[in-house]
Write a protein that holds these residues in place. Structure first.
Motif, PDB file in Angstrom:
ATOM      1  N   LEU A   1      12.830 -49.832  24.018  1.00 45.64           N
ATOM      2  CA  LEU A   1      11.384 -49.819  23.824  1.00 45.64           C
ATOM      3  C   LEU A   1      10.705 -51.047  24.426  1.00 45.64           C
ATOM      4  O   LEU A   1       9.565 -50.982  24.876  1.00 45.64           O
ATOM      5  CB  LEU A   1      11.053 -49.724  22.332  1.00 45.64           C
ATOM      6  CG  LEU A   1      11.435 -48.400  21.662  1.00 45.64           C
ATOM      7  CD1 LEU A   1      11.202 -48.475  20.159  1.00 45.64           C
ATOM      8  CD2 LEU A   1      10.641 -47.247  22.254  1.00 45.64           C
TER       9      LEU A   1
ATOM     10  N   GLU B   1       7.909 -36.625  17.020  1.00 43.61           N
ATOM     11  CA  GLU B   1       7.710 -37.839  17.816  1.00 43.61           C
ATOM     12  C   GLU B   1       7.758 -37.531  19.311  1.00 43.61           C
ATOM     13  O   GLU B   1       7.033 -38.141  20.102  1.00 43.61           O
ATOM     14  CB  GLU B   1       8.757 -38.883  17.437  1.00 43.61           C
ATOM     15  CG  GLU B   1       8.670 -39.316  15.991  1.00 43.61           C
ATOM     16  CD  GLU B   1       8.723 -40.810  15.823  1.00 43.61           C
ATOM     17  OE1 GLU B   1       9.493 -41.441  16.556  1.00 43.61           O
ATOM     18  OE2 GLU B   1       7.985 -41.343  14.965  1.00 43.61           O
ATOM     19  N   THR B   2       8.611 -36.592  19.706  1.00 45.83           N
ATOM     20  CA  THR B   2       8.650 -36.204  21.120  1.00 45.83           C
ATOM     21  C   THR B   2       7.349 -35.521  21.521  1.00 45.83           C
ATOM     22  O   THR B   2       6.822 -35.745  22.618  1.00 45.83           O
ATOM     23  CB  THR B   2       9.841 -35.265  21.381  1.00 45.83           C
ATOM     24  OG1 THR B   2      11.053 -35.914  20.984  1.00 45.83           O
ATOM     25  CG2 THR B   2       9.931 -34.899  22.848  1.00 45.83           C
TER      26      THR B   2
ATOM     27  N   TYR C   1       5.214 -49.076  19.691  1.00 44.18           N
ATOM     28  CA  TYR C   1       5.986 -48.101  18.915  1.00 44.18           C
ATOM     29  C   TYR C   1       5.166 -46.859  18.564  1.00 44.18           C
ATOM     30  O   TYR C   1       5.440 -46.188  17.567  1.00 44.18           O
ATOM     31  CB  TYR C   1       6.483 -48.759  17.618  1.00 44.18           C
ATOM     32  CG  TYR C   1       7.175 -50.083  17.842  1.00 44.18           C
ATOM     33  CD1 TYR C   1       8.472 -50.140  18.323  1.00 44.18           C
ATOM     34  CD2 TYR C   1       6.501 -51.284  17.586  1.00 44.18           C
ATOM     35  CE1 TYR C   1       9.099 -51.363  18.535  1.00 44.18           C
ATOM     36  CE2 TYR C   1       7.125 -52.512  17.799  1.00 44.18           C
ATOM     37  CZ  TYR C   1       8.417 -52.540  18.274  1.00 44.18           C
ATOM     38  OH  TYR C   1       9.036 -53.740  18.488  1.00 44.18           O
TER      39      TYR C   1
ATOM     40  N   CYS D   1      15.277 -43.205  24.336  1.00 42.99           N
ATOM     41  CA  CYS D   1      15.673 -43.816  23.065  1.00 42.99           C
ATOM     42  C   CYS D   1      16.384 -42.791  22.188  1.00 42.99           C
ATOM     43  O   CYS D   1      17.459 -43.058  21.628  1.00 42.99           O
ATOM     44  CB  CYS D   1      14.423 -44.357  22.368  1.00 42.99           C
ATOM     45  SG  CYS D   1      14.737 -45.290  20.872  1.00 42.99           S
ATOM     46  N   TYR D   2      15.801 -41.623  22.088  1.00 37.31           N
ATOM     47  CA  TYR D   2      16.364 -40.523  21.296  1.00 37.31           C
ATOM     48  C   TYR D   2      17.700 -40.055  21.873  1.00 37.31           C
ATOM     49  O   TYR D   2      18.685 -39.872  21.139  1.00 37.31           O
ATOM     50  CB  TYR D   2      15.335 -39.395  21.288  1.00 37.31           C
ATOM     51  CG  TYR D   2      15.799 -38.051  20.783  1.00 37.31           C
ATOM     52  CD1 TYR D   2      16.215 -37.889  19.468  1.00 37.31           C
ATOM     53  CD2 TYR D   2      15.780 -36.935  21.612  1.00 37.31           C
ATOM     54  CE1 TYR D   2      16.621 -36.650  19.001  1.00 37.31           C
ATOM     55  CE2 TYR D   2      16.177 -35.694  21.153  1.00 37.31           C
ATOM     56  CZ  TYR D   2      16.599 -35.557  19.841  1.00 37.31           C
ATOM     57  OH  TYR D   2      16.996 -34.329  19.383  1.00 37.31           O
TER      58      TYR D   2
ATOM     59  N   GLN E   1      12.417 -36.350  15.008  1.00 39.49           N
ATOM     60  CA  GLN E   1      12.272 -36.569  16.442  1.00 39.49           C
ATOM     61  C   GLN E   1      11.462 -35.474  17.126  1.00 39.49           C
ATOM     62  O   GLN E   1      10.861 -35.705  18.175  1.00 39.49           O
ATOM     63  CB  GLN E   1      13.656 -36.688  17.090  1.00 39.49           C
ATOM     64  CG  GLN E   1      13.645 -37.210  18.506  1.00 39.49           C
ATOM     65  CD  GLN E   1      13.035 -38.594  18.611  1.00 39.49           C
ATOM     66  OE1 GLN E   1      13.284 -39.451  17.770  1.00 39.49           O
ATOM     67  NE2 GLN E   1      12.216 -38.812  19.637  1.00 39.49           N
TER      68      GLN E   1
ATOM     69  N   SER F   1       5.047 -43.886  19.782  1.00 41.44           N
ATOM     70  CA  SER F   1       5.752 -42.605  19.745  1.00 41.44           C
ATOM     71  C   SER F   1       7.089 -42.684  19.011  1.00 41.44           C
ATOM     72  O   SER F   1       7.812 -41.690  18.957  1.00 41.44           O
ATOM     73  CB  SER F   1       5.998 -42.115  21.186  1.00 41.44           C
ATOM     74  OG  SER F   1       6.829 -43.031  21.882  1.00 41.44           O
ATOM     75  N   THR F   2       7.410 -43.839  18.457  1.00 44.07           N
ATOM     76  CA  THR F   2       8.708 -43.989  17.776  1.00 44.07           C
ATOM     77  C   THR F   2       8.567 -44.628  16.403  1.00 44.07           C
ATOM     78  O   THR F   2       9.568 -44.934  15.762  1.00 44.07           O
ATOM     79  CB  THR F   2       9.655 -44.860  18.620  1.00 44.07           C
ATOM     80  OG1 THR F   2       9.040 -46.124  18.878  1.00 44.07           O
ATOM     81  CG2 THR F   2      10.009 -44.189  19.934  1.00 44.07           C
TER      82      THR F   2
ATOM     83  N   THR G   1      10.338 -42.749  24.234  1.00 41.76           N
ATOM     84  CA  THR G   1      10.968 -42.144  23.072  1.00 41.76           C
ATOM     85  C   THR G   1      12.112 -41.216  23.461  1.00 41.76           C
ATOM     86  O   THR G   1      13.090 -41.081  22.731  1.00 41.76           O
ATOM     87  CB  THR G   1       9.925 -41.355  22.235  1.00 41.76           C
ATOM     88  OG1 THR G   1      10.556 -40.867  21.060  1.00 41.76           O
ATOM     89  CG2 THR G   1       9.363 -40.177  23.011  1.00 41.76           C
TER      90      THR G   1
ATOM     91  N   GLN H   1      17.788 -49.079  20.405  1.00 43.65           N
ATOM     92  CA  GLN H   1      16.436 -48.514  20.432  1.00 43.65           C
ATOM     93  C   GLN H   1      15.401 -49.589  20.740  1.00 43.65           C
ATOM     94  O   GLN H   1      14.476 -49.368  21.543  1.00 43.65           O
ATOM     95  CB  GLN H   1      16.120 -47.862  19.086  1.00 43.65           C
ATOM     96  CG  GLN H   1      16.954 -46.630  18.783  1.00 43.65           C
ATOM     97  CD  GLN H   1      16.616 -46.048  17.422  1.00 43.65           C
ATOM     98  OE1 GLN H   1      15.628 -45.350  17.249  1.00 43.65           O
ATOM     99  NE2 GLN H   1      17.447 -46.349  16.436  1.00 43.65           N
TER     100      GLN H   1
ATOM    101  N   ALA I   1       4.763 -38.093  22.058  1.00 45.06           N
ATOM    102  CA  ALA I   1       4.955 -38.819  23.304  1.00 45.06           C
ATOM    103  C   ALA I   1       4.448 -38.037  24.509  1.00 45.06           C
ATOM    104  O   ALA I   1       3.852 -38.609  25.431  1.00 45.06           O
ATOM    105  CB  ALA I   1       6.437 -39.153  23.491  1.00 45.06           C
TER     106      ALA I   1
END
Length: 365
Positions: free
Chosen positions: A207, A103-104, A275, A55-56, A100, A277-278, A52, A203, A107
């Motif tokens: 992933l 989500e971080t 997916y 990706c972020y 985010q 964490s995203t 993540t 993204q 993760a």
């Protein structure tokens, strides 16, 4: 009175662009620090949860570069519609930055009750990796929100400067002005479609980069197809090519099906683990991209219905909306041929000049 100033010649233009650039520097610095701290302690490719962060980080790099380029483009073209689109884009960045944060945390914090002395990466208390990057994560949506407020202020100033430009390029005919407005909206939507698709594809590739599966191949194959679709659609709507526009609109519906399929993959039993964490941020991104393309399709239908109604021959851009080098070339050409005839009456009717009375406007049939 129309804006006759050069690009970035006013405080509002410099302020708007400066706000976007300053925000980009701060946001990329914050996300870069967060990513650097995580990458120093874990291999972000070794665990799907850790992906993540790259990706972020990659998405915000793309978003800030895209934001700066489109801001410069909007100011150069005096396109108030695109400026408003940038405000919406900024609001979406603010929301995405807020999502985010959670989500971080999801993760990284995999053992919330563990001792941080021995579980620095996955614990949640003071002295953990999450505690080290949380402040930098929080700063991102705050900066984006503050920048949005400043941009709204400068947008009002920009509207006063050149808000007239989009709506007065085709004379006084209200029907032509309405058609031209939809044409401009279509072009702006296509520009944002480029970002939405590129960002989503980037993204998804991050992933599932390690999974050499059919999904990976499908994602790779979709890249040139959609980019060609968007480019062809822009050309078709500008040149009023019906058969190409029909193909573009049909492929847009197919792309909508692709978005639905990708959204379903977030929750399907065989792929949902990819997916973890995203899911929230990627789901919001897919839904936003879906409705953006749907809006493009609807406006595209309206533009298609306006083909062969006189708009193509009336797409005469004002000299002041042209890039500066084009205006200089026009002035040099005029001075080199002082006896050459001026523009036709129809063209003169679309020009607004400073310090001169308006000439008689001839309507466009």
């Amino acid at each position: 009175m129309p804006d006759l100033t050069p690009l970035l010649g006013t405080r509002a233009q410099r302020g708007f662009l400066g706000t976007v650039v300053l925000q980009g520097i701060v946001v990329l610095t914050m996300t870069g620090i967060s990513f650097g701290k995580v990458a120093a302690h874990v291999n972000t490719g070794s665990n799907r949860l850790f992906r993540t962060l790259p990706c972020y980080f990659a998405l915000f790099i793309l978003a800030q570069l895209f934001h700066i380029i489109l801001t410069f483009d909007a100011l150069n073209l005096r396109n108030i519609i695109q400026v408003v689109g940038l405000l919406i884009f900024q609001a979406c960045l603010t929301i995405y930055g807020g999502i985010q944060i959670q989500e971080t945390r999801t993760a990284l914090v995999q053992t919330p009750g563990a001792d941080c002395a021995t579980n620095y990466v996955t614990c949640s208390g003071p002295g953990s990796l999450w505690a080290a990057i949380e402040p930098f994560q929080i700063v991102v949506p705050i900066i984006c929100g503050l920048a949005l407020g400043v941009m709204i202020y400068f947008t009002w100033k920009l509207y006063q400067e050149f808000g007239w430009a989009v709506f007065r390029m085709v004379g006084a005919d209200p029907e032509l002005k309405d058609m031209f407005r939809y044409y401009q909206i279509m072009i702006v939507l296509l520009k944002f479609d480029y970002f939405a698709f590129t960002g989503l594809t980037m993204q998804l590739l991050i992933l599932v980069l390690a999974d050499r599966s059919a999904q990976f191949a499908l994602t790779i194959a979709a890249i040139p197809i959609v980019l060609i679709l968007l480019t062809a659609c822009g050309y078709a709507v500008g040149q009023e090519i019906k058969w190409l526009m029909q193909i573009s609109l049909t492929l847009m519906l197919a792309s909508e099906a692709y978005f639905i399929y990708k959204f379903s993959r977030l929750f399907a039993s065989g792929s949902r683990h990819q997916y973890d964490s995203t899911r929230k941020s990627l789901g919001v991104f897919i839904v936003a991209s879906f409705f953006l393309l749907l809006a493009t399709f609807c406006v595209g239908i309206k533009c298609y219905l306006d083909f062969d109604k006189g708009l193509k021959s009336s797409k005469i851009r004002e000299p002041n909306s042209l890039p500066r080098w084009r205006r200089d070339a026009m002035r040099e050409s005029k001075s080199a041929h002082p006896m050459s005839p001026g523009p036709s009456p129809d063209v003169r009717a679309t020009y607004y000049t400073a310090g001169e009375p308006l000439r008689e406007r001839i309507s466009i049939e």
